[in-house]
Enzyme design. Structure first.
Site, PDB file in Angstrom:
ATOM      1  N   SER A  71       0.846  -1.184   0.000  1.00  0.00           N
ATOM      2  CA  SER A  71       0.000   0.000   0.000  1.00  0.00           C
ATOM      3  C   SER A  71       0.895   1.252   0.000  1.00  0.00           C
ATOM      4  O   SER A  71       1.687   1.433  -0.910  1.00  0.00           O
ATOM      5  CB  SER A  71      -0.971  -0.041   1.183  1.00  0.00           C
ATOM      6  N   GLU A 102      -9.111  -4.631  -4.607  1.00  0.00           N
ATOM      7  CA  GLU A 102      -8.547  -3.932  -3.459  1.00  0.00           C
ATOM      8  C   GLU A 102      -9.617  -3.289  -2.572  1.00  0.00           C
ATOM      9  O   GLU A 102      -9.613  -3.455  -1.353  1.00  0.00           O
ATOM     10  CB  GLU A 102      -7.570  -2.850  -3.950  1.00  0.00           C
ATOM     11  N   HIS A 161      -7.881  -5.483  -0.258  1.00  0.00           N
ATOM     12  CA  HIS A 161      -6.670  -4.801   0.187  1.00  0.00           C
ATOM     13  C   HIS A 161      -6.156  -5.437   1.472  1.00  0.00           C
ATOM     14  O   HIS A 161      -6.931  -5.736   2.383  1.00  0.00           O
ATOM     15  CB  HIS A 161      -7.009  -3.322   0.426  1.00  0.00           C
TER      16      HIS A 161
END
Length: 489
Positions: A186, A315, A408
Protein backbone atom coordinates in the site's frame (compact mmCIF):
# COMPACT_ATOMS: atom_id res chain seq x y z
CA UNK A 1 18.33 -22.80 27.90
CA UNK A 2 19.98 -20.61 25.27
CA UNK A 3 21.01 -17.12 26.32
CA UNK A 4 19.13 -14.15 24.88
CA UNK A 5 20.77 -13.03 21.63
CA UNK A 6 23.27 -10.18 21.93
CA UNK A 7 24.52 -8.17 18.96
CA UNK A 8 27.24 -5.53 18.90
CA UNK A 9 26.46 -2.64 16.56
CA UNK A 10 28.63 0.39 15.84
CA UNK A 11 26.49 2.38 18.31
CA UNK A 12 26.47 -0.16 21.11
CA UNK A 13 25.20 -3.55 22.19
CA UNK A 14 21.58 -4.65 21.84
CA UNK A 15 19.96 -7.54 23.65
CA UNK A 16 16.95 -9.23 22.07
CA UNK A 17 15.11 -12.47 22.76
CA UNK A 18 14.74 -15.88 21.18
CA UNK A 19 11.45 -17.09 19.73
CA UNK A 20 11.87 -20.58 18.35
CA UNK A 21 14.59 -20.42 15.73
CA UNK A 22 14.43 -16.62 15.45
CA UNK A 23 16.53 -13.98 17.17
CA UNK A 24 14.23 -10.99 17.65
CA UNK A 25 15.37 -7.41 18.28
CA UNK A 26 12.68 -4.75 18.64
CA UNK A 27 12.77 -0.97 18.73
CA UNK A 28 16.43 -0.38 17.84
CA UNK A 29 16.81 3.35 17.09
CA UNK A 30 18.34 4.24 13.73
CA UNK A 31 17.98 8.00 14.30
CA UNK A 32 17.45 10.38 17.19
CA UNK A 33 13.93 11.14 18.39
CA UNK A 34 12.40 13.74 16.01
CA UNK A 35 11.29 16.10 18.78
CA UNK A 36 12.11 19.60 20.00
CA UNK A 37 14.86 21.05 17.77
CA UNK A 38 14.78 17.93 15.58
CA UNK A 39 11.06 18.14 14.90
CA UNK A 40 10.59 18.70 11.15
CA UNK A 41 14.33 18.09 10.66
CA UNK A 42 16.00 15.49 8.52
CA UNK A 43 16.80 12.34 10.52
CA UNK A 44 19.94 12.62 12.65
CA UNK A 45 22.07 9.58 13.44
CA UNK A 46 21.63 8.18 16.92
CA UNK A 47 24.38 8.72 19.48
CA UNK A 48 26.35 5.72 20.81
CA UNK A 49 25.17 4.26 24.11
CA UNK A 50 26.86 2.58 27.04
CA UNK A 51 26.04 -0.92 28.20
CA UNK A 52 23.32 -3.07 26.68
CA UNK A 53 20.20 -1.62 25.10
CA UNK A 54 17.09 -3.69 25.76
CA UNK A 55 15.47 -4.67 22.45
CA UNK A 56 12.67 -6.90 23.71
CA UNK A 57 9.68 -4.57 23.22
CA UNK A 58 8.38 -2.61 20.26
CA UNK A 59 9.65 0.95 20.04
CA UNK A 60 7.51 4.06 19.89
CA UNK A 61 5.46 4.48 16.71
CA UNK A 62 4.74 7.58 14.65
CA UNK A 63 1.09 6.50 14.65
CA UNK A 64 -0.69 7.85 17.71
CA UNK A 65 -3.76 6.74 19.64
CA UNK A 66 -6.35 4.05 19.06
CA UNK A 67 -7.10 3.75 15.34
CA UNK A 68 -10.00 1.34 15.89
CA UNK A 69 -10.46 -1.79 13.83
CA UNK A 70 -8.19 -1.89 10.77
CA UNK A 71 -7.56 -4.57 8.17
CA UNK A 72 -4.06 -5.13 9.58
CA UNK A 73 -3.81 -4.84 13.39
CA UNK A 74 -1.15 -2.16 13.82
CA UNK A 75 -0.99 -0.94 17.42
CA UNK A 76 0.27 2.48 18.41
CA UNK A 77 3.11 2.62 20.93
CA UNK A 78 3.59 5.91 22.83
CA UNK A 79 6.96 7.57 23.12
CA UNK A 80 9.30 10.03 21.41
CA UNK A 81 11.90 7.77 19.80
CA UNK A 82 9.76 6.81 16.81
CA UNK A 83 12.58 6.20 14.32
CA UNK A 84 13.43 2.59 15.04
CA UNK A 85 13.69 -0.82 13.43
CA UNK A 86 12.70 -4.37 14.33
CA UNK A 87 15.10 -7.12 13.24
CA UNK A 88 14.33 -10.83 12.84
CA UNK A 89 17.26 -13.13 12.09
CA UNK A 90 18.00 -16.84 12.27
CA UNK A 91 19.14 -17.53 15.83
CA UNK A 92 22.35 -19.18 14.67
CA UNK A 93 23.29 -16.34 12.28
CA UNK A 94 26.68 -14.70 12.80
CA UNK A 95 28.40 -11.69 11.21
CA UNK A 96 29.99 -14.11 8.73
CA UNK A 97 26.70 -15.70 7.60
CA UNK A 98 25.97 -13.01 4.95
CA UNK A 99 22.29 -13.82 4.55
CA UNK A 100 19.95 -11.92 2.21
CA UNK A 101 17.92 -9.15 3.83
CA UNK A 102 14.30 -8.05 3.43
CA UNK A 103 13.51 -4.49 4.55
CA UNK A 104 9.76 -3.99 5.07
CA UNK A 105 7.89 -0.65 4.92
CA UNK A 106 4.36 -0.68 6.32
CA UNK A 107 1.34 0.95 4.69
CA UNK A 108 -1.37 3.23 6.01
CA UNK A 109 -1.89 5.92 3.38
CA UNK A 110 1.22 7.78 4.61
CA UNK A 111 -0.83 9.00 7.61
CA UNK A 112 -1.19 5.86 9.74
CA UNK A 113 0.20 2.36 10.15
CA UNK A 114 2.74 0.86 12.49
CA UNK A 115 5.67 -1.56 12.41
CA UNK A 116 4.47 -2.97 15.76
CA UNK A 117 2.33 -5.65 14.16
CA UNK A 118 2.74 -9.40 14.48
CA UNK A 119 1.75 -9.64 10.81
CA UNK A 120 5.22 -8.29 10.01
CA UNK A 121 7.16 -10.73 12.19
CA UNK A 122 9.98 -12.22 10.15
CA UNK A 123 9.94 -15.69 11.73
CA UNK A 124 9.14 -17.52 8.49
CA UNK A 125 11.79 -15.56 6.61
CA UNK A 126 14.32 -16.35 9.34
CA UNK A 127 13.36 -20.02 9.04
CA UNK A 128 14.21 -19.77 5.36
CA UNK A 129 17.53 -18.00 5.84
CA UNK A 130 16.49 -14.37 5.38
CA UNK A 131 17.05 -11.48 7.80
CA UNK A 132 14.00 -9.18 8.05
CA UNK A 133 14.08 -5.51 9.07
CA UNK A 134 10.79 -3.66 9.67
CA UNK A 135 11.17 0.12 9.67
CA UNK A 136 9.30 3.03 11.21
CA UNK A 137 9.02 6.45 9.61
CA UNK A 138 7.28 9.75 10.27
CA UNK A 139 3.71 9.96 9.04
CA UNK A 140 1.21 12.59 7.97
CA UNK A 141 2.13 16.23 8.05
CA UNK A 142 5.11 15.61 10.33
CA UNK A 143 6.53 13.26 7.72
CA UNK A 144 5.39 14.70 4.41
CA UNK A 145 3.86 18.15 4.87
CA UNK A 146 5.40 21.14 3.13
CA UNK A 147 7.01 23.44 5.71
CA UNK A 148 8.96 26.55 4.76
CA UNK A 149 12.41 26.32 6.31
CA UNK A 150 12.29 22.54 6.79
CA UNK A 151 13.51 19.74 4.51
CA UNK A 152 10.82 18.16 2.34
CA UNK A 153 9.93 14.47 2.38
CA UNK A 154 11.01 13.84 5.95
CA UNK A 155 9.22 10.49 6.03
CA UNK A 156 11.02 9.38 2.87
CA UNK A 157 14.28 10.61 4.37
CA UNK A 158 13.55 8.43 7.39
CA UNK A 159 13.18 5.40 5.14
CA UNK A 160 16.49 6.19 3.45
CA UNK A 161 18.14 6.64 6.87
CA UNK A 162 16.80 3.23 7.90
CA UNK A 163 18.29 1.71 4.74
CA UNK A 164 21.60 3.40 5.57
CA UNK A 165 21.38 1.82 9.04
CA UNK A 166 20.89 -1.56 7.35
CA UNK A 167 23.92 -0.92 5.15
CA UNK A 168 26.07 -0.08 8.19
CA UNK A 169 24.75 -2.50 10.82
CA UNK A 170 23.00 -5.53 9.31
CA UNK A 171 26.17 -7.60 9.05
CA UNK A 172 26.23 -7.83 12.86
CA UNK A 173 22.84 -9.58 12.68
CA UNK A 174 23.98 -12.04 10.02
CA UNK A 175 22.81 -10.08 6.98
CA UNK A 176 24.62 -9.08 3.83
CA UNK A 177 24.34 -5.34 3.07
CA UNK A 178 24.92 -6.10 -0.61
CA UNK A 179 21.83 -8.37 -0.78
CA UNK A 180 19.07 -6.08 0.48
CA UNK A 181 15.55 -6.14 -0.96
CA UNK A 182 13.21 -3.31 0.02
CA UNK A 183 9.52 -4.20 0.09
CA UNK A 184 6.26 -2.63 1.19
CA UNK A 185 2.51 -2.77 0.80
CA UNK A 186 0.00 0.00 0.00
CA UNK A 187 1.72 3.25 1.08
CA UNK A 188 4.74 1.06 1.74
CA UNK A 189 4.57 -0.12 -1.88
CA UNK A 190 4.30 3.49 -2.98
CA UNK A 191 7.34 4.25 -0.85
CA UNK A 192 9.25 1.53 -2.68
CA UNK A 193 8.47 3.19 -6.02
CA UNK A 194 9.59 6.54 -4.58
CA UNK A 195 12.84 5.00 -3.33
CA UNK A 196 13.47 3.56 -6.79
CA UNK A 197 13.08 7.10 -8.14
CA UNK A 198 15.24 8.84 -5.53
CA UNK A 199 18.94 9.33 -6.31
CA UNK A 200 19.60 9.49 -2.55
CA UNK A 201 18.54 5.85 -2.19
CA UNK A 202 20.82 4.61 -4.96
CA UNK A 203 23.06 1.76 -3.85
CA UNK A 204 21.11 1.02 -0.68
CA UNK A 205 19.17 -1.99 -2.03
CA UNK A 206 19.53 -4.58 -4.75
CA UNK A 207 15.88 -5.59 -5.26
CA UNK A 208 12.41 -4.16 -4.73
CA UNK A 209 8.87 -5.42 -4.14
CA UNK A 210 5.92 -3.01 -4.44
CA UNK A 211 2.77 -4.74 -3.23
CA UNK A 212 -0.54 -2.96 -3.96
CA UNK A 213 1.36 0.31 -4.36
CA UNK A 214 -0.50 3.50 -3.44
CA UNK A 215 1.39 6.03 -5.51
CA UNK A 216 3.00 8.85 -3.57
CA UNK A 217 3.65 11.71 -5.98
CA UNK A 218 2.24 14.90 -4.50
CA UNK A 219 2.96 17.91 -6.70
CA UNK A 220 4.91 20.65 -4.92
CA UNK A 221 2.19 23.32 -5.48
CA UNK A 222 -0.45 20.98 -4.02
CA UNK A 223 1.77 20.33 -1.00
CA UNK A 224 2.13 24.08 -0.44
CA UNK A 225 -1.63 24.62 -0.70
CA UNK A 226 -2.30 21.89 1.84
CA UNK A 227 0.23 23.41 4.24
CA UNK A 228 -1.28 26.86 3.86
CA UNK A 229 -4.75 25.49 4.53
CA UNK A 230 -3.58 23.70 7.67
CA UNK A 231 -1.71 26.77 8.89
CA UNK A 232 -4.79 28.92 8.30
CA UNK A 233 -6.87 26.53 10.37
CA UNK A 234 -4.26 26.78 13.12
CA UNK A 235 -3.84 30.54 12.90
CA UNK A 236 -0.07 30.33 12.43
CA UNK A 237 2.40 31.01 9.64
CA UNK A 238 3.05 28.06 7.30
CA UNK A 239 6.73 27.94 8.25
CA UNK A 240 8.82 25.87 10.62
CA UNK A 241 8.59 28.28 13.51
CA UNK A 242 4.84 28.70 13.25
CA UNK A 243 4.01 25.01 12.85
CA UNK A 244 6.50 23.88 15.50
CA UNK A 245 4.47 25.84 18.03
CA UNK A 246 1.55 23.44 17.54
CA UNK A 247 1.35 20.50 19.95
CA UNK A 248 1.42 17.11 18.28
CA UNK A 249 -2.20 16.31 19.17
CA UNK A 250 -3.45 19.60 17.74
CA UNK A 251 -1.44 19.17 14.53
CA UNK A 252 -2.95 15.71 14.02
CA UNK A 253 -6.45 17.11 14.47
CA UNK A 254 -5.76 19.96 12.05
CA UNK A 255 -4.33 17.48 9.57
CA UNK A 256 -7.61 15.57 9.59
CA UNK A 257 -9.56 18.80 9.10
CA UNK A 258 -7.33 19.93 6.25
CA UNK A 259 -7.79 16.58 4.50
CA UNK A 260 -11.52 17.15 4.16
CA UNK A 261 -12.39 18.06 0.56
CA UNK A 262 -12.55 21.73 -0.31
CA UNK A 263 -14.92 21.16 -3.22
CA UNK A 264 -18.48 21.39 -1.96
CA UNK A 265 -20.32 18.46 -3.37
CA UNK A 266 -20.87 14.97 -2.05
CA UNK A 267 -18.40 13.16 -4.29
CA UNK A 268 -15.65 15.74 -3.80
CA UNK A 269 -13.45 13.57 -1.60
CA UNK A 270 -13.63 10.67 -3.99
CA UNK A 271 -12.95 12.68 -7.12
CA UNK A 272 -10.07 14.47 -5.38
CA UNK A 273 -8.52 11.12 -4.48
CA UNK A 274 -8.96 9.77 -7.99
CA UNK A 275 -7.74 12.91 -9.74
CA UNK A 276 -5.05 14.17 -7.40
CA UNK A 277 -4.01 11.16 -5.34
CA UNK A 278 -3.33 11.13 -1.63
CA UNK A 279 -2.95 14.64 -0.14
CA UNK A 280 -0.03 13.59 2.05
CA UNK A 281 2.84 11.45 0.86
CA UNK A 282 6.14 11.75 -1.01
CA UNK A 283 6.37 15.14 -2.68
CA UNK A 284 7.95 15.73 -6.08
CA UNK A 285 10.32 18.33 -4.68
CA UNK A 286 12.94 18.43 -7.43
CA UNK A 287 15.57 17.25 -4.95
CA UNK A 288 15.06 14.05 -3.00
CA UNK A 289 12.33 13.10 -5.47
CA UNK A 290 13.24 14.94 -8.69
CA UNK A 291 10.37 13.48 -10.74
CA UNK A 292 7.24 11.49 -10.06
CA UNK A 293 8.19 7.84 -9.49
CA UNK A 294 6.53 6.56 -12.66
CA UNK A 295 8.17 9.22 -14.81
CA UNK A 296 11.51 8.40 -13.22
CA UNK A 297 11.07 4.68 -13.91
CA UNK A 298 10.16 5.41 -17.53
CA UNK A 299 13.37 7.42 -17.76
CA UNK A 300 15.46 4.47 -16.61
CA UNK A 301 15.79 5.18 -12.89
CA UNK A 302 16.92 2.06 -11.00
CA UNK A 303 16.77 0.02 -14.20
CA UNK A 304 19.38 -2.33 -12.79
CA UNK A 305 17.24 -3.23 -9.79
CA UNK A 306 14.77 -6.10 -10.28
CA UNK A 307 11.20 -5.31 -9.25
CA UNK A 308 8.17 -7.39 -8.27
CA UNK A 309 4.91 -5.42 -8.46
CA UNK A 310 1.26 -6.43 -8.24
CA UNK A 311 -2.03 -6.11 -6.42
CA UNK A 312 -5.07 -7.96 -5.18
CA UNK A 313 -7.87 -8.28 -7.71
CA UNK A 314 -10.44 -6.29 -5.73
CA UNK A 315 -8.55 -3.93 -3.46
CA UNK A 316 -11.49 -1.75 -2.37
CA UNK A 317 -14.58 -3.55 -3.67
CA UNK A 318 -15.56 -4.39 -0.08
CA UNK A 319 -16.31 -0.69 0.47
CA UNK A 320 -19.09 -0.61 -2.11
CA UNK A 321 -20.26 -4.14 -1.32
CA UNK A 322 -21.78 -2.79 1.89
CA UNK A 323 -24.24 -0.85 -0.28
CA UNK A 324 -24.86 -3.69 -2.72
CA UNK A 325 -28.63 -3.31 -2.57
CA UNK A 326 -28.61 0.40 -3.36
CA UNK A 327 -25.86 0.18 -5.98
CA UNK A 328 -27.59 -2.66 -7.81
CA UNK A 329 -29.76 0.01 -9.39
CA UNK A 330 -26.93 2.47 -10.02
CA UNK A 331 -26.36 3.45 -13.67
CA UNK A 332 -22.69 2.51 -13.68
CA UNK A 333 -21.77 4.31 -16.94
CA UNK A 334 -23.29 7.55 -15.64
CA UNK A 335 -21.54 7.24 -12.30
CA UNK A 336 -18.21 6.68 -14.01
CA UNK A 337 -18.90 9.67 -16.23
CA UNK A 338 -19.59 11.78 -13.14
CA UNK A 339 -16.25 10.60 -11.76
CA UNK A 340 -14.51 11.96 -14.84
CA UNK A 341 -14.07 8.89 -17.04
CA UNK A 342 -14.51 9.92 -20.68
CA UNK A 343 -16.91 8.15 -23.02
CA UNK A 344 -14.49 6.12 -25.15
CA UNK A 345 -12.37 5.05 -22.19
CA UNK A 346 -15.52 4.26 -20.20
CA UNK A 347 -16.86 1.99 -22.91
CA UNK A 348 -13.55 0.19 -23.32
CA UNK A 349 -13.15 -0.21 -19.57
CA UNK A 350 -16.64 -1.63 -19.00
CA UNK A 351 -16.30 -3.96 -21.99
CA UNK A 352 -13.18 -5.51 -20.46
CA UNK A 353 -14.47 -5.71 -16.90
CA UNK A 354 -14.92 -9.18 -15.43
CA UNK A 355 -17.08 -7.81 -12.61
CA UNK A 356 -20.86 -7.97 -12.48
CA UNK A 357 -23.27 -5.77 -10.55
CA UNK A 358 -23.15 -2.09 -9.69
CA UNK A 359 -21.37 -2.52 -6.35
CA UNK A 360 -18.66 -4.77 -7.78
CA UNK A 361 -18.09 -2.57 -10.82
CA UNK A 362 -17.88 0.70 -8.89
CA UNK A 363 -15.73 -0.79 -6.14
CA UNK A 364 -13.60 -2.34 -8.82
CA UNK A 365 -13.20 1.05 -10.46
CA UNK A 366 -11.83 2.48 -7.20
CA UNK A 367 -9.45 -0.47 -6.95
CA UNK A 368 -8.34 -0.04 -10.54
CA UNK A 369 -7.84 3.72 -10.45
CA UNK A 370 -6.02 3.90 -7.12
CA UNK A 371 -3.94 0.70 -7.10
CA UNK A 372 -4.18 -1.69 -10.05
CA UNK A 373 -3.56 0.94 -12.73
CA UNK A 374 -0.38 1.92 -10.86
CA UNK A 375 0.83 -1.68 -11.26
CA UNK A 376 0.28 -1.53 -15.01
CA UNK A 377 1.83 1.91 -15.31
CA UNK A 378 4.91 0.81 -13.34
CA UNK A 379 5.34 -2.34 -15.44
CA UNK A 380 4.94 -0.38 -18.67
CA UNK A 381 7.35 2.31 -17.49
CA UNK A 382 10.00 -0.24 -16.66
CA UNK A 383 9.52 -2.22 -19.88
CA UNK A 384 9.51 0.92 -22.01
CA UNK A 385 12.56 2.49 -20.43
CA UNK A 386 15.91 2.73 -22.19
CA UNK A 387 17.26 -0.42 -20.54
CA UNK A 388 14.17 -2.64 -20.25
CA UNK A 389 14.42 -3.19 -16.50
CA UNK A 390 13.65 -6.67 -15.12
CA UNK A 391 10.09 -6.65 -13.76
CA UNK A 392 7.81 -9.39 -12.51
CA UNK A 393 4.07 -8.77 -12.16
CA UNK A 394 1.53 -10.72 -10.13
CA UNK A 395 -2.18 -10.80 -9.30
CA UNK A 396 -3.55 -12.05 -5.98
CA UNK A 397 -6.92 -13.50 -6.92
CA UNK A 398 -7.97 -15.58 -3.91
CA UNK A 399 -11.32 -14.27 -2.56
CA UNK A 400 -11.60 -14.06 1.20
CA UNK A 401 -14.43 -16.21 2.58
CA UNK A 402 -14.89 -13.57 5.30
CA UNK A 403 -15.15 -10.57 3.00
CA UNK A 404 -16.04 -12.11 -0.35
CA UNK A 405 -13.31 -10.43 -2.36
CA UNK A 406 -9.58 -10.47 -2.85
CA UNK A 407 -9.33 -7.27 -0.88
CA UNK A 408 -6.67 -4.80 0.19
CA UNK A 409 -4.16 -6.23 2.71
CA UNK A 410 -5.45 -9.81 2.30
CA UNK A 411 -2.22 -11.01 0.72
CA UNK A 412 0.14 -9.69 3.41
CA UNK A 413 -0.01 -12.65 5.84
CA UNK A 414 0.47 -14.97 2.85
CA UNK A 415 3.68 -13.20 1.82
CA UNK A 416 4.93 -13.45 5.41
CA UNK A 417 3.61 -17.05 5.80
CA UNK A 418 2.07 -15.90 9.06
CA UNK A 419 -1.53 -17.11 8.83
CA UNK A 420 -1.72 -17.71 12.58
CA UNK A 421 -1.16 -14.05 13.46
CA UNK A 422 -3.84 -12.24 15.44
CA UNK A 423 -6.50 -10.74 13.21
CA UNK A 424 -5.80 -12.84 10.12
CA UNK A 425 -8.97 -14.90 10.53
CA UNK A 426 -11.06 -11.71 10.44
CA UNK A 427 -9.90 -10.96 6.92
CA UNK A 428 -8.99 -14.43 5.61
CA UNK A 429 -11.39 -16.78 7.40
CA UNK A 430 -10.68 -19.56 9.86
CA UNK A 431 -8.83 -21.81 7.41
CA UNK A 432 -6.83 -19.76 4.90
CA UNK A 433 -5.02 -22.04 2.45
CA UNK A 434 -1.51 -22.79 3.66
CA UNK A 435 -0.43 -23.98 0.25
CA UNK A 436 -1.18 -20.49 -1.06
CA UNK A 437 0.98 -18.99 1.69
CA UNK A 438 3.74 -21.40 0.71
CA UNK A 439 3.52 -20.18 -2.89
CA UNK A 440 3.66 -16.45 -2.10
CA UNK A 441 6.22 -16.75 0.64
CA UNK A 442 8.34 -19.07 -1.48
CA UNK A 443 8.28 -16.57 -4.33
CA UNK A 444 9.35 -13.78 -1.97
CA UNK A 445 12.20 -15.88 -0.57
CA UNK A 446 13.35 -16.82 -4.08
CA UNK A 447 13.32 -13.18 -5.14
CA UNK A 448 15.21 -11.99 -2.06
CA UNK A 449 17.78 -14.73 -2.50
CA UNK A 450 18.23 -14.79 -6.27
CA UNK A 451 16.47 -11.77 -7.78
CA UNK A 452 13.89 -13.94 -9.57
CA UNK A 453 10.52 -14.95 -8.02
CA UNK A 454 10.11 -17.94 -10.31
CA UNK A 455 7.70 -16.97 -13.09
CA UNK A 456 8.17 -15.31 -16.50
CA UNK A 457 9.11 -11.64 -16.41
CA UNK A 458 6.92 -8.91 -17.87
CA UNK A 459 7.87 -7.30 -21.14
CA UNK A 460 6.20 -4.97 -23.62
CA UNK A 461 4.89 -7.77 -25.82
CA UNK A 462 4.38 -10.65 -23.38
CA UNK A 463 2.57 -8.92 -20.51
CA UNK A 464 2.61 -11.97 -18.26
CA UNK A 465 1.81 -12.13 -14.57
CA UNK A 466 1.69 -14.84 -11.96
CA UNK A 467 -1.84 -15.41 -10.68
CA UNK A 468 -1.97 -16.49 -7.04
CA UNK A 469 -5.11 -18.09 -5.66
CA UNK A 470 -7.16 -18.35 -8.84
CA UNK A 471 -9.52 -21.30 -9.40
CA UNK A 472 -7.88 -24.52 -10.55
CA UNK A 473 -9.36 -23.99 -14.01
CA UNK A 474 -7.40 -20.74 -14.41
CA UNK A 475 -3.82 -20.69 -15.66
CA UNK A 476 -1.24 -19.71 -13.06
CA UNK A 477 0.36 -17.32 -15.54
CA UNK A 478 -1.90 -14.69 -17.12
CA UNK A 479 -0.70 -14.04 -20.69
CA UNK A 480 -2.00 -10.45 -20.78
CA UNK A 481 -2.24 -9.36 -17.18
CA UNK A 482 -4.01 -6.15 -16.20
CA UNK A 483 -5.62 -5.87 -19.64
CA UNK A 484 -8.83 -4.84 -17.91
CA UNK A 485 -7.28 -1.64 -16.53
CA UNK A 486 -5.48 -0.64 -19.72
CA UNK A 487 -8.23 1.87 -20.69
CA UNK A 488 -7.50 3.77 -17.46
CA UNK A 489 -3.80 4.17 -18.17
Amino acid sequence: MDAAPLVVTSKGRVRGFRRGGTAVFLGIPFAQAPVKALRFAAPVAVDPWEGERDATAYGATAQRGDTGITLIPEPSVPGESTLNVNVFAPFEATPDTALPVLVWIHGGGFVSGSPASRWYDGDAFARDGVVTVVVSYRLGFDGFGHIEGAPANRGLRDQIAALEWVRDEIRAFGGDPARVTVAGQSAGGGSVLALLASPAASGLFAGAMALSPALGAVAAPAARRFAERLATLAGVRPDREGLAALPEELLLDLQRQAQKPERRFSRAGLTALLDDGLPLGPVVDGDLLPRSPLDALAGGASAGIPLVVGATDDEFTMLTARARGVLALAPVPLVLAALGLGRSRRRAYLARSRRRGGAARLGGYLSDRVIRSVVLRAARARAGGPDGAATWVYRFAWPSPSIGFSCHCLDVPFWFDHLDAEGVSAIAGDAPPRDLAAQLHGAAVAFVRHGDPGWPAWDATARRARVFGAPASTATVDPDAYLDVAPLV
